[in-house]
Design an enzyme around this catalytic site. Structure first.
Site, PDB file in Angstrom:
ATOM      1  N   GLU A 289      22.624  24.091 -25.086  1.00 12.21           N
ATOM      2  CA  GLU A 289      23.447  23.886 -23.896  1.00 12.21           C
ATOM      3  C   GLU A 289      22.636  24.320 -22.676  1.00 12.21           C
ATOM      4  O   GLU A 289      22.450  25.510 -22.457  1.00 12.21           O
ATOM      5  CB  GLU A 289      24.731  24.708 -24.015  1.00 12.21           C
ATOM      6  CG  GLU A 289      25.578  24.347 -25.231  1.00 12.21           C
ATOM      7  CD  GLU A 289      26.656  25.369 -25.522  1.00 12.21           C
ATOM      8  OE1 GLU A 289      26.880  26.253 -24.657  1.00 12.21           O
ATOM      9  OE2 GLU A 289      27.269  25.296 -26.593  1.00 12.21           O
ATOM     10  N   PRO A 290      22.143  23.393 -21.877  1.00 15.29           N
ATOM     11  CA  PRO A 290      21.204  23.734 -20.798  1.00 15.29           C
ATOM     12  C   PRO A 290      21.869  24.094 -19.476  1.00 15.29           C
ATOM     13  O   PRO A 290      21.196  24.164 -18.451  1.00 15.29           O
ATOM     14  CB  PRO A 290      20.396  22.446 -20.660  1.00 15.29           C
ATOM     15  CG  PRO A 290      21.395  21.372 -20.950  1.00 15.29           C
ATOM     16  CD  PRO A 290      22.304  21.937 -22.023  1.00 15.29           C
TER      17      PRO A 290
ATOM     18  N   ARG B  50      23.062  26.665 -17.531  1.00 13.06           N
ATOM     19  CA  ARG B  50      22.549  27.604 -16.544  1.00 13.06           C
ATOM     20  C   ARG B  50      21.199  27.165 -15.986  1.00 13.06           C
ATOM     21  O   ARG B  50      20.951  27.279 -14.785  1.00 13.06           O
ATOM     22  CB  ARG B  50      22.429  29.009 -17.143  1.00 13.06           C
ATOM     23  CG  ARG B  50      21.835  30.010 -16.147  1.00 13.06           C
ATOM     24  CD  ARG B  50      21.811  31.416 -16.675  1.00 13.06           C
ATOM     25  NE  ARG B  50      21.022  31.550 -17.887  1.00 13.06           N
ATOM     26  CZ  ARG B  50      20.669  32.728 -18.412  1.00 13.06           C
ATOM     27  NH1 ARG B  50      21.062  33.848 -17.822  1.00 13.06           N
ATOM     28  NH2 ARG B  50      19.959  32.789 -19.516  1.00 13.06           N
TER      29      ARG B  50
ATOM     30  N   GLY C 130      20.697  28.856 -24.429  1.00 12.21           N
ATOM     31  CA  GLY C 130      19.510  29.699 -24.569  1.00 12.21           C
ATOM     32  C   GLY C 130      18.462  29.570 -23.485  1.00 12.21           C
ATOM     33  O   GLY C 130      17.509  30.345 -23.441  1.00 12.21           O
TER      34      GLY C 130
ATOM     35  N   TYR D 277      27.425  43.610 -15.307  1.00 15.66           N
ATOM     36  CA  TYR D 277      26.409  43.948 -16.306  1.00 15.66           C
ATOM     37  C   TYR D 277      24.999  44.056 -15.726  1.00 15.66           C
ATOM     38  O   TYR D 277      24.010  43.803 -16.405  1.00 15.66           O
ATOM     39  CB  TYR D 277      26.417  42.968 -17.482  1.00 15.66           C
ATOM     40  CG  TYR D 277      26.639  41.512 -17.146  1.00 15.66           C
ATOM     41  CD1 TYR D 277      25.686  40.773 -16.462  1.00 15.66           C
ATOM     42  CD2 TYR D 277      27.807  40.880 -17.540  1.00 15.66           C
ATOM     43  CE1 TYR D 277      25.890  39.442 -16.175  1.00 15.66           C
ATOM     44  CE2 TYR D 277      28.023  39.540 -17.256  1.00 15.66           C
ATOM     45  CZ  TYR D 277      27.059  38.828 -16.580  1.00 15.66           C
ATOM     46  OH  TYR D 277      27.260  37.498 -16.297  1.00 15.66           O
TER      47      TYR D 277
ATOM     48  N   TYR E 228      26.797  31.059 -12.156  1.00 12.16           N
ATOM     49  CA  TYR E 228      27.878  32.018 -12.386  1.00 12.16           C
ATOM     50  C   TYR E 228      28.399  32.619 -11.087  1.00 12.16           C
ATOM     51  O   TYR E 228      28.912  33.729 -11.083  1.00 12.16           O
ATOM     52  CB  TYR E 228      27.397  33.143 -13.310  1.00 12.16           C
ATOM     53  CG  TYR E 228      26.902  32.645 -14.647  1.00 12.16           C
ATOM     54  CD1 TYR E 228      27.772  32.024 -15.525  1.00 12.16           C
ATOM     55  CD2 TYR E 228      25.566  32.783 -15.010  1.00 12.16           C
ATOM     56  CE1 TYR E 228      27.331  31.562 -16.756  1.00 12.16           C
ATOM     57  CE2 TYR E 228      25.113  32.325 -16.236  1.00 12.16           C
ATOM     58  CZ  TYR E 228      25.995  31.722 -17.110  1.00 12.16           C
ATOM     59  OH  TYR E 228      25.550  31.254 -18.311  1.00 12.16           O
TER      60      TYR E 228
ATOM     61  N   CYS F 295      34.964  48.317  -0.697  1.00 12.93           N
ATOM     62  CA  CYS F 295      35.213  49.768  -0.777  1.00 12.93           C
ATOM     63  C   CYS F 295      35.172  50.268  -2.219  1.00 12.93           C
ATOM     64  O   CYS F 295      35.976  51.119  -2.625  1.00 12.93           O
ATOM     65  CB  CYS F 295      36.548  50.125  -0.127  1.00 12.93           C
ATOM     66  SG  CYS F 295      36.625  49.741   1.621  1.00 12.93           S
ATOM     67  N   GLU F 296      34.263  49.736  -3.016  1.00  8.01           N
ATOM     68  CA  GLU F 296      34.070  50.173  -4.388  1.00  8.01           C
ATOM     69  C   GLU F 296      32.633  50.653  -4.562  1.00  8.01           C
ATOM     70  O   GLU F 296      31.705  50.048  -4.023  1.00  8.01           O
ATOM     71  CB  GLU F 296      34.343  49.034  -5.379  1.00  8.01           C
ATOM     72  CG  GLU F 296      35.774  48.533  -5.424  1.00  8.01           C
ATOM     73  CD  GLU F 296      36.675  49.467  -6.216  1.00  8.01           C
ATOM     74  OE1 GLU F 296      36.213  50.544  -6.651  1.00  8.01           O
ATOM     75  OE2 GLU F 296      37.856  49.113  -6.392  1.00  8.01           O
TER      76      GLU F 296
END
Length: 220
Positions: free
Chosen positions: A46-47, A49, A9, A90, A147, A117-118
């Site tokens: 869970e820290p 990140r 969180g 996202y 990430y 090329c996207e």
């Protein structure tokens, strides 16, 4: 004793102007909410990140700068969605700066794009950069430690970059840069004596089964 884990969180600030609460502030709010609801007497988090994200940044080299009058400026770099999928996946947003002048003003607005090329291969949609950014410059996107490499891929057969740890002015490689040999390591060589013109087979030859043992497949 009832226990509750609230998962990962603890957030981080990705863009200028954003802020994230301290561990103490965040814990106090969660503890109050849990206590008022009567859910549990022990709360864990869970820290990951909040620890790893700001510890890492990604370096790119500018390969091309394309200015379209009345539309926008595009800056293409030597990476993209293969090393940072989050913007395409996202809509995550990042900042970008020039390591050679990290405190310079950034009046230029440009779209930082990759080399895949996207249409979705966008690293920073509206990047703020110094006006003198040039081909061969190094660019840095901070807060990619959580990430970045963990979600990296070989999309379009692009090798993944190296991971470098830096401390007290000293650097060491902890994950080396991938090579063409790494990308081809699972390819199977053509067997000796294969008739000319016969298609090359990859991987082990599947075991032949009798007609009665084959699955009943429905054609679509």
């Amino acid at each position: 004793m009832h226990r509750l884990t609230v998962g990962g969180g603890l957030g981080v600030a990705y863009e200028a102007g954003q802020s994230a609460p301290s561990f103490t502030e965040w814990a106090a709010r969660v503890r109050t909410a849990v206590r008022d609801a009567g859910w549990a007497s022990s709360v864990t988090v869970e820290p990951g990140r909040s620890i790893a994200a700001s510890a890492g940044l990604t370096l790119y080299r500018v390969g091309t700068i394309k200015r379209i009058e009345g539309v926008r400026t595009y800056i293409g770099v030597d990476g993209g969605m293969s090393d940072n999928l989050r913007p395409a996946l996202y809509g995550s947003r990042y900042e970008v700066f020039l390591p050679r002048s990290p405190r310079a003003s950034r009046p230029l607005r440009a779209r930082l794009v990759g080399k895949h090329c996207e249409s979705g291969d966008v690293i920073v949609d509206e990047a703020a950069l110094p006006a003198d950014v040039a081909v061969d410059d190094l660019l840095a996107t901070p807060v990619t430690g959580a990430y970045g490499y963990a979600m990296a891929s070989n999309y379009n057969k692009l090798p993944r970059p190296a991971v470098i740890f830096v401390r007290d002015g000293r650097a060491r490689t902890v994950v080396r840069r991938e090579t063409e040999e790494d990308l081809l390591r699972l390819d199977v060589d053509e067997p000796a004596g294969l008739p000319a013109g016969r298609p090359r087979r990859y991987g082990p030859v599947p075991e032949r089964r009798s007609a009665s043992a084959r699955p009943n497949l429905t054609r679509c």
